[in-house]
Design an enzyme around this catalytic site. Structure first.
Site, PDB file in Angstrom:
ATOM      1  N   GLY A   1     -71.890  27.133  24.701  1.00  0.00           N
ATOM      2  CA  GLY A   1     -72.301  27.411  26.074  1.00  0.00           C
ATOM      3  C   GLY A   1     -72.577  28.898  26.219  1.00  0.00           C
ATOM      4  O   GLY A   1     -71.676  29.715  26.060  1.00  0.00           O
ATOM      5  N   ALA A   2     -73.835  29.241  26.503  1.00  0.00           N
ATOM      6  CA  ALA A   2     -74.226  30.654  26.592  1.00  0.00           C
ATOM      7  C   ALA A   2     -74.486  31.071  28.035  1.00  0.00           C
ATOM      8  O   ALA A   2     -75.298  31.961  28.290  1.00  0.00           O
ATOM      9  CB  ALA A   2     -75.466  30.911  25.735  1.00  0.00           C
TER      10      ALA A   2
ATOM     11  N   ASN B   1     -72.720  32.246  31.891  1.00  0.00           N
ATOM     12  CA  ASN B   1     -72.045  33.482  32.286  1.00  0.00           C
ATOM     13  C   ASN B   1     -70.723  33.703  31.558  1.00  0.00           C
ATOM     14  O   ASN B   1     -70.420  34.819  31.126  1.00  0.00           O
ATOM     15  CB  ASN B   1     -71.816  33.484  33.796  1.00  0.00           C
ATOM     16  CG  ASN B   1     -73.093  33.702  34.578  1.00  0.00           C
ATOM     17  OD1 ASN B   1     -74.020  34.360  34.102  1.00  0.00           O
ATOM     18  ND2 ASN B   1     -73.164  33.151  35.771  1.00  0.00           N
TER      19      ASN B   1
ATOM     20  N   GLY C   1     -69.749  32.255  28.632  1.00  0.00           N
ATOM     21  CA  GLY C   1     -70.018  32.412  27.205  1.00  0.00           C
ATOM     22  C   GLY C   1     -70.565  33.783  26.866  1.00  0.00           C
ATOM     23  O   GLY C   1     -70.125  34.428  25.905  1.00  0.00           O
TER      24      GLY C   1
ATOM     25  N   ASP D   1     -76.070  27.148  22.450  1.00  0.00           N
ATOM     26  CA  ASP D   1     -76.432  26.554  23.735  1.00  0.00           C
ATOM     27  C   ASP D   1     -77.602  25.605  23.522  1.00  0.00           C
ATOM     28  O   ASP D   1     -78.412  25.812  22.597  1.00  0.00           O
ATOM     29  CB  ASP D   1     -76.817  27.657  24.734  1.00  0.00           C
ATOM     30  CG  ASP D   1     -76.817  27.182  26.179  1.00  0.00           C
ATOM     31  OD1 ASP D   1     -75.818  27.439  26.882  1.00  0.00           O
ATOM     32  OD2 ASP D   1     -77.804  26.543  26.597  1.00  0.00           O
TER      33      ASP D   1
ATOM     34  N   ARG E   1     -54.976  35.265  39.406  1.00  0.00           N
ATOM     35  CA  ARG E   1     -55.391  35.305  40.811  1.00  0.00           C
ATOM     36  C   ARG E   1     -54.189  35.515  41.731  1.00  0.00           C
ATOM     37  O   ARG E   1     -54.221  36.353  42.638  1.00  0.00           O
ATOM     38  CB  ARG E   1     -56.118  34.005  41.163  1.00  0.00           C
ATOM     39  CG  ARG E   1     -57.511  33.925  40.565  1.00  0.00           C
ATOM     40  CD  ARG E   1     -58.158  32.576  40.778  1.00  0.00           C
ATOM     41  NE  ARG E   1     -59.558  32.618  40.339  1.00  0.00           N
ATOM     42  CZ  ARG E   1     -60.274  31.550  40.012  1.00  0.00           C
ATOM     43  NH1 ARG E   1     -59.733  30.345  40.072  1.00  0.00           N
ATOM     44  NH2 ARG E   1     -61.534  31.682  39.624  1.00  0.00           N
TER      45      ARG E   1
ATOM     46  N   HIS F   1     -55.524  22.407  36.570  1.00  0.00           N
ATOM     47  CA  HIS F   1     -56.354  23.514  37.039  1.00  0.00           C
ATOM     48  C   HIS F   1     -57.250  22.954  38.141  1.00  0.00           C
ATOM     49  O   HIS F   1     -58.410  22.621  37.931  1.00  0.00           O
ATOM     50  CB  HIS F   1     -57.189  24.064  35.882  1.00  0.00           C
ATOM     51  CG  HIS F   1     -58.077  25.207  36.279  1.00  0.00           C
ATOM     52  ND1 HIS F   1     -57.609  26.351  36.870  1.00  0.00           N
ATOM     53  CD2 HIS F   1     -59.424  25.375  36.166  1.00  0.00           C
ATOM     54  CE1 HIS F   1     -58.617  27.176  37.105  1.00  0.00           C
ATOM     55  NE2 HIS F   1     -59.726  26.603  36.693  1.00  0.00           N
TER      56      HIS F   1
END
Length: 315
Positions: free
Chosen positions: A7-8, A10, A12, A32, A150, A174
């Protein structure tokens, strides 16, 4: 050491840069379905190497066979949330992606340590685990590390202290049923109940911070409008990958196989504290939960179990 990023987008692309800047690997494969996107980001990150002062290989491709020889595989592929969407609404689209990726890992890199980021997180870890047929201690999902970061920020801002002084603990899925542990979260060694008792923060304010933590991802999605968070997820995954690659024996909350742990007897994944080292999930830390904490945790696991029933149709 070789790290493959499936996965390329944001996350990745950010991960490729972070790995290079921290000099964590000798080779990164950015893969990707959009090969040009992967090649473009790989080229962009490669051009930072002279500035970083580090020599490594960064390749971009659409060819999953290039994961061969990977020490770590990080999966961010899939469709991100849009405003108003829950993580759970992504199941049907992303489960197909996870199954395909898992089958490729089984074929080309069955010994790699796998970190899943794709949402809905705990269900996608389960899908990939089933498809890849790898050891349950060699696959984890990125969960509590991000959620705790967070919560740490929100508490530090409210109390006016350094984020380095705040340590939060968030268990469970999550998602909206995550379980931030009030009495296990500390500021400079003082637990939140102690801080409430001396008047440094109110219980109502703590409760509002817990709710903001639960909706932290949705808050960012609503502001971005065209995607979801990526800097903090990437930094969270990097901490997990470092613990494995550098054998740090670090305590991290990750989504792991729950069978035989915390009273769970089926193949459900959920976030619990583990010791992470070169063996993957080397040890689980079983916390002594109060009845209320256990009830919330069991409800969180049950919510994931319900979603897994939807994903079973792919097997």
């Amino acid at each position: 050491m070789k790290v493959s990023l499936i996965g390329a987008g944001n996350i990745g692309g950010t991960l490729a840069y972070l790995i290079a800047s921290k000099k964590l690997a000798s080779e990164v494969e950015l893969i990707d379905v959009n090969g040009d996107l992967a090649r473009g980001k790989a080229l962009d990150v490669s051009q930072t190497l002279p500035l970083i002062g580090y020599t490594m290989k960064i390749n971009g491709s659409a060819n999953m066979e290039r994961i061969k020889g990977s020490s770590v595989i990080i999966i961010t592929a899939g469709i991100p949330r849009k405003p108003g969407m829950t993580r759970e609404e992504l199941i049907d689209v992303n489960a197909v992606v996870m199954k395909e990726v898992g089958e490729k890992i089984k074929k080309f890199a069955p010994k790699a340590f796998v970190i899943v980021v794709t949402n809905p997180l705990d269900v996608m870890v389960w899908v990939l685990y089933k498809a890849a047929e790898i050891s349950p201690d060699k696959i984890v999902g990125m969960a509590g590390v991000l959620d705790a970061s967070r919560m740490n920020l929100f508490l530090a801002q409210e109390l006016g202290v350094s984020v380095a002084d705040v340590k939060s603990l968030v268990l469970g899925s999550h998602g909206d049923s995550m379980v931030p542990l009030f009495r296990h979260s500390t500021v400079s060694g003082m637990s939140l109940p102690e801080l409430v008792s001396v008047g440094l923060i109110t219980k109502d304010k703590v409760d509002s911070i817990i709710e903001r933590t639960r909706s932290g991802g949705a808050e960012i999605v609503a502001l971005l409008k065209t995607g979801s968070a990526y800097y903090t997820p990437a930094a969270s995954v990097l901490e997990m990958a470092e613990a494995y690659l550098l054998d740090q024996k670090k305590t991290l909350v990750c989504s792991v196989m729950m069978r035989g742990r915390y009273g769970v007897e089926d193949d459900i994944f959920s976030g619990i504290p583990v010791i992470m080292g070169s063996g993957g999930v080397e040890r689980v830390i079983e916390l002594d939960l109060t009845p209320d904490e256990r009830r919330m945790f069991e409800n969180s696991v049950a919510a994931t179990r319900k979603l897994v029933l939807e994903a079973r149709k792919y097997f």
